[in-house]
Motif scaffolding. Structure first.
Motif, PDB file in Angstrom:
ATOM      1  N   LEU A 156       0.856  -1.199   0.000  1.00 27.60           N
ATOM      2  CA  LEU A 156       0.000   0.000   0.000  1.00 27.60           C
ATOM      3  C   LEU A 156       0.890   1.247   0.000  1.00 27.60           C
ATOM      4  O   LEU A 156       2.085   1.172   0.278  1.00 27.60           O
ATOM      5  N   TYR A 157       0.276   2.385  -0.251  1.00 29.15           N
ATOM      6  CA  TYR A 157       1.054   3.640  -0.344  1.00 29.15           C
ATOM      7  C   TYR A 157       0.763   4.536   0.852  1.00 29.15           C
ATOM      8  O   TYR A 157      -0.393   4.693   1.250  1.00 29.15           O
ATOM      9  N   ASP A 158       1.829   5.070   1.431  1.00 29.90           N
ATOM     10  CA  ASP A 158       1.637   6.085   2.466  1.00 29.90           C
ATOM     11  C   ASP A 158       2.612   7.234   2.224  1.00 29.90           C
ATOM     12  O   ASP A 158       3.322   7.259   1.222  1.00 29.90           O
ATOM     13  N   PHE A 159       2.649   8.190   3.159  1.00 34.00           N
ATOM     14  CA  PHE A 159       3.562   9.324   3.009  1.00 34.00           C
ATOM     15  C   PHE A 159       4.964   8.885   3.452  1.00 34.00           C
ATOM     16  O   PHE A 159       5.148   7.779   3.954  1.00 34.00           O
ATOM     17  N   TYR A 160       5.908   9.819   3.343  1.00 34.18           N
ATOM     18  CA  TYR A 160       7.270   9.465   3.767  1.00 34.18           C
ATOM     19  C   TYR A 160       7.269   9.288   5.292  1.00 34.18           C
ATOM     20  O   TYR A 160       6.861  10.182   6.034  1.00 34.18           O
ATOM     21  N   LEU A 161       7.718   8.121   5.706  1.00 27.92           N
ATOM     22  CA  LEU A 161       7.579   7.763   7.127  1.00 27.92           C
ATOM     23  C   LEU A 161       8.928   7.642   7.831  1.00 27.92           C
ATOM     24  O   LEU A 161       9.840   6.992   7.329  1.00 27.92           O
ATOM     25  N   LEU A 162       8.974   8.241   9.007  1.00 33.02           N
ATOM     26  CA  LEU A 162      10.128   8.032   9.880  1.00 33.02           C
ATOM     27  C   LEU A 162       9.567   7.445  11.173  1.00 33.02           C
ATOM     28  O   LEU A 162       8.719   8.064  11.822  1.00 33.02           O
TER      29      LEU A 162
END
Ligand code: SF4
Length: 354
Positions: free
Chosen positions: A257-263
């Motif tokens: 799935l696609y999400d935002f840039y994650l830290l």
């Protein structure tokens, strides 16, 4: 309790009280399998529109096998446990490529298919092919443990063996499908986890739990607390009305799935500290912080995800450098609508962007 008495009363109760559900009108193993995968850990009301959508879009196992994975995940969106969708897609490919698009017709042959476990194999074998093999799900464990007063831990191997043996002794040769449907429906509608309707139960004179007042303590299931807490820092990178999204990798929740840039960190940090920790201060030196969200909580079966979102506007000149360094791509909002996304991200997008 006499097993013939139990089976005939159960089937009689089922035929009178069963819900009219679309997958109960077919003996097509593909549609039965589809419904079983969709209904795993999902309520009928929630799963029904997904079943109808999949059955319409992919009416045969060949159609599903030949679909693009992204299309399958997009249709699955909102149902959770995305590994189920990916495994379902893989199994469809196996049936299509290695079995000429035909499901094996026996419990033991079904079990040889990757992605089909004992429960699903028993459901397909009995509902589609009338094989005398018992299904065991949470409803069946509960009904049997209460009726027969069995207090073996249902999550233990010993418990699984004991209940499987009992269920297979009880299932009749005639109408094994109705027996399996019946016992699950009985657990879902009458012998419910909380407040079972013992007054209306056809077995209330025989049921050990009812006779000894142990409905609330049966079945016994050892509690496991392996819930993990995770802290997601999402950077929503915006450039020229496009947002950066990233496909998640295959070894974690929401993979594909696609999400935002994650830290991800073990606790929340300020944006400044976060960028410093990840050596990103210079890369985002000219970015403008437009918004910082409150904390969102998203609960999964074994994980609790806490998420915060930072909206960062970046110049178009800087966007390609950032994209190649972080492995992200920029998409228009229309394109993002079509990407498969976790519910948390979809909700956030609807709150602030769509
Ligand atoms: S009497 Fe109550 S506890 Fe026993 S099987 Fe019936 S509904 Fe379940």
């Amino acid at each position: 309790m006499n097993k013939h008495f139990f089976a005939s009363k159960l089937i009689e109760w089922y035929l009178r009280h069963k819900r009219d559900l679309p997958w109960r009108h077919t003996r097509n193993p593909y549609l039965i399998w589809l419904s079983e995968i969709i209904l795993q850990q999902t309520r009928v009301k929630q799963g029904m529109p997904y079943y109808l959508a999949f059955a319409e879009k992919f009416p045969t196992v060949q159609d599903l096998a030949q679909a693009d994975e992204r299309e399958v995940l997009r249709l699955w969106q909102g149902l959770g446990y995305y590994a189920r969708a990916r495994n379902m897609h893989k199994t469809a490919k196996i049936v299509h490529e290695q079995h000429q698009g035909t499901f094996p017709e026996t419990y033991s042959n079904l079990l040889t298919l990757k992605g089909i476990g004992p429960y699903t194999a028993a459901a397909i074998a009995s509902f589609a092919f009338q094989e005398q093999v018992a299904v065991l799900d949470g409803n069946v464990f509960r009904v049997l443990s209460r009726l027969f007063g069995i207090d073996t831990d249902i999550s233990s191997n010993e418990g699984k063996k004991q209940f499987t043996k009992l269920a297979n002794e009880l299932i009749p040769a005639e109408n094994p499908d109705l027996f399996n449907q019946g016992i699950m429906e009985f657990g879902a509608l009458l012998c419910t986890p909380v407040s079972p309707q013992c007054m209306f139960c056809p077995f209330n004179n025989e049921c050990i739990a009812n006779l000894t007042g142990r409905q609330e303590v049966l079945p016994v299931k050892a509690k496991k607390n392996n819930s993990k807490e995770r802290y997601f820092h999402y950077l929503i990178l915006k450039s020229d009305d496009k947002l950066a999204m990233k496909e998640r990798n295959m070894k974690d929740i929401w993979s594909g799935l696609y999400d935002f840039y994650l830290l991800e960190e073990k606790e929340f940090y300020s944006l400044e500290t976060l960028l410093l920790k990840h050596d990103l201060t210079e890369l985002f030196g000219e970015a403008t912080l437009e918004k910082e969200s409150l904390t969102y909580t998203h609960i999964l079966t074994h994980q609790k995800v806490y998420a915060r979102f930072w909206h960062l506007a970046i110049s178009s000149e800087k966007s390609s450098e950032i994209a190649s360094r972080l492995g992200i791509s920029f998409y228009s909002l229309d394109e993002i609508q079509d990407l498969p996304k976790p519910v948390l991200i979809n909700k956030y997008l609807h709150e602030y962007f769509f």
